[in-house]
Design an enzyme around this catalytic site. Structure first.
Site, PDB file in Angstrom:
ATOM      1  N   LYS A 126       0.716  -1.484   0.240  1.00 14.02           N
ATOM      2  CA  LYS A 126       0.125   0.106   0.452  1.00 14.02           C
ATOM      3  C   LYS A 126       0.745   0.979   0.232  1.00 14.02           C
ATOM      4  O   LYS A 126       2.103   1.063   0.423  1.00 14.02           O
ATOM      5  CB  LYS A 126      -0.558   0.421   1.371  1.00 14.02           C
ATOM      6  N   ALA A 143       2.580 -11.819  14.751  1.00 14.57           N
ATOM      7  CA  ALA A 143       0.621 -11.710  14.292  1.00 14.57           C
ATOM      8  C   ALA A 143       0.472 -12.350  13.135  1.00 14.57           C
ATOM      9  O   ALA A 143      -1.040 -12.746  13.909  1.00 14.57           O
ATOM     10  CB  ALA A 143       1.368  -9.638  13.756  1.00 14.57           C
ATOM     11  N   LEU A 169       0.285 -15.671  14.245  1.00 14.84           N
ATOM     12  CA  LEU A 169      -0.354 -16.694  14.759  1.00 14.84           C
ATOM     13  C   LEU A 169      -1.081 -15.716  15.819  1.00 14.84           C
ATOM     14  O   LEU A 169      -2.576 -16.607  15.688  1.00 14.84           O
ATOM     15  CB  LEU A 169       0.674 -17.090  16.184  1.00 14.84           C
ATOM     16  N   GLU A 190       0.743  -2.830  13.996  1.00  8.32           N
ATOM     17  CA  GLU A 190       0.517  -1.144  14.219  1.00  8.32           C
ATOM     18  C   GLU A 190       1.136  -0.589  14.947  1.00  8.32           C
ATOM     19  O   GLU A 190       2.241   0.053  15.113  1.00  8.32           O
ATOM     20  CB  GLU A 190      -0.287   0.118  13.153  1.00  8.32           C
ATOM     21  N   ASP A 205      -2.840   2.579   7.654  1.00 15.73           N
ATOM     22  CA  ASP A 205      -1.906   1.331   6.749  1.00 15.73           C
ATOM     23  C   ASP A 205      -2.530   0.488   7.051  1.00 15.73           C
ATOM     24  O   ASP A 205      -3.062  -0.095   5.806  1.00 15.73           O
ATOM     25  CB  ASP A 205      -0.870   1.388   7.148  1.00 15.73           C
TER      26      ASP A 205
HETATM   27  O1  PMV Z   1       5.872   4.616   6.430  1.00 13.93           O
HETATM   28  P1  PMV Z   1       4.225   3.768   7.862  1.00 13.93           P
HETATM   29  O2  PMV Z   1       4.040   3.056   6.200  1.00 13.93           O
HETATM   30  O3  PMV Z   1       4.536   3.517   8.456  1.00 13.93           O
HETATM   31  O4  PMV Z   1       3.442   5.533   7.565  1.00 13.93           O
HETATM   32  C1  PMV Z   1       3.420   5.965   8.186  1.00 13.93           C
HETATM   33  C2  PMV Z   1       2.541   6.894   7.696  1.00 13.93           C
HETATM   34  C3  PMV Z   1       1.947   8.080   9.137  1.00 13.93           C
HETATM   35  O5  PMV Z   1       1.047   9.204   8.465  1.00 13.93           O
HETATM   36  C4  PMV Z   1       3.553   8.844   9.336  1.00 13.93           C
HETATM   37  C5  PMV Z   1       1.996   7.327  10.049  1.00 13.93           C
HETATM   38  C6  PMV Z   1       0.388   6.843  10.729  1.00 13.93           C
HETATM   39  O6  PMV Z   1      -0.085   5.934  11.292  1.00 13.93           O
HETATM   40  O7  PMV Z   1      -0.737   7.370   9.675  1.00 13.93           O
END
Ligand code: PMV
Length: 344
Positions: free
Chosen positions: A13, A111, A113, A141, A152
């Site tokens: 993504k 994760a 499991l 996350e 995400d």
């Molecule tokens: O780089 P990634 O995939 O961890 O995306 C982080 C996105 C942020 O907006 C910086 C943090 C979030 O939790 O949305």
């Protein structure tokens, strides 16, 4: 428990616009990519079950009888709960991972499991299952970067193209099939630290940083509007608008302090070929996206990829709007995926 091979994939993504701002309640636009990660769980006649995660080089085997003996009542609350240290310890015991297992690898197995023991053995996931997967992914996350916005995990679960704001998700009805380059600068970064850096800058210079976040919000909304228009009646001018939005957002992200020289290099290399790029996600290195406009000849795309690879970056050409997390039957898989699953 498990009688057949379980094959699951999840899309890669990217955040098109709104990273960091989304942590402060603004809108983000995120899309699932046609670049997928696969997982296979395969029972064997010797009573073992193999877990294979080829994208991160993990192969692990468990004794089915041992798994069946486990007291997993801690998972039976019917909902995702914040992983407490006790819960993580219990799962580690279940997983039987060696003490020297790398942190990211052991987190991936744990994760998995979690999810498997909660939603095991289904051939199709219902909306409720997907909601549960999304909640667990959010908890994952949290383990990795503390205070995630939730964008995400949402886009990886639901796929397509999403507008996300403070937990409210809406899917873009007819997102255009944009082609992009996803470039990994391979510069390691820590999302938690970068998010904290933006918060500190906001506290230190509220009059300067708050308008930047408001402007990023407006960029996300404008991009959503243009993508909607492109879905209905595509026209070349719309790409020019998308490119301008990319440039403006990249400058804002630099002003928030999440840029990096590697990302500047990515922008310069693609700009020299008339293409526009921005960082995606937390910044500070990590990945960037480049919009490929229609009509761009394949040799030009290849030359751009080559130029980026020469900088030491990894680069993939892909399209946006892929399906979210999915279960597959073994026979429906591409032979290259089968080979990767077998080849570890
Ligand atoms: O780089 P990634 O995939 O961890 O995306 C982080 C996105 C942020 O907006 C910086 C943090 C979030 O939790 O949305």
């Amino acid at each position: 428990m498990l009688s057949e091979v379980l094959l699951v994939s999840a899309p890669g993504k990217v955040i098109l616009h709104g990273e960091h701002a989304v942590v402060h309640g603004k809108v983000a636009l995120a899309v699932a990519l046609n670049l997928r990660t696969f997982l296979r769980l395969q029972p064997h006649s010797n009573g073992k079950v193999d877990l294979s995660l080829p994208n991160i080089g993990i192969k692990w085997a468990w004794d089915v009888a041992r798994l069946q003996l486990l007291d997993t009542s801690f998972l039976e609350q019917g909902d995702a709960t914040t992983p407490t240290p006790e819960l993580v310890e219990k799962l580690k015991e279940v997983a039987g991972l060696p003490d020297d297992c790398a942190v990211t690898e052991s987190l991936a197995v744990l994760a998995f499991l979690y999810l498997y023991l909660s939603i095991c053995g289904k051939q199709r996931w219902t909306k409720e299952d997907l909601e549960l997967i999304n909640k667990w992914a959010f908890q994952g996350e949290r383990v990795i970067h503390g205070n995630p916005s939730g964008v995400d995990n949402a886009v990886s679960t639901w796929g397509g193209a999403l507008r996300y704001q403070q937990g409210k998700i809406s899917s873009l009805k007819r997102p255009p099939a944009l082609q992009i380059l996803l470039t990994n600068t391979k510069v390691p970064r820590n999302t938690r630290t970068l998010v904290a850096g933006v918060r500190n800058r906001l506290l230190k210079f509220p009059e300067i940083v708050a308008p930047l976040l408001t402007s990023i919000d407006a960029i996300s909304l404008e991009c959503e509007r243009v993508l909607g228009e492109m879905g209905e009646a595509p026209a070349p001018e719309q790409y020019l608008v998308l490119e301008e939005l990319i440039d403006m957002n990249q400058h804002h992200l630099n002003a928030l302090g999440v840029g990096h020289t590697s990302l500047d290099q990515l922008c310069q290399v693609t700009r020299a070929r008339g293409l526009h790029s921005k960082l995606t996600g937390a910044g500070g290195g990590g990945c960037g996206i480049t919009l490929l406009k229609p009509g761009l000849e394949q040799p030009e795309v290849e030359a751009t990829k080559q130029a980026l690879t020469s900088c030491g970056f990894d680069c993939w050409e892909t399209s946006i709007g892929a399906p979210g997390v999915s279960i597959h039957s073994a026979t429906s898989l591409d032979s290259r995926v089968q080979q990767a699953l077998d080849g570890l």
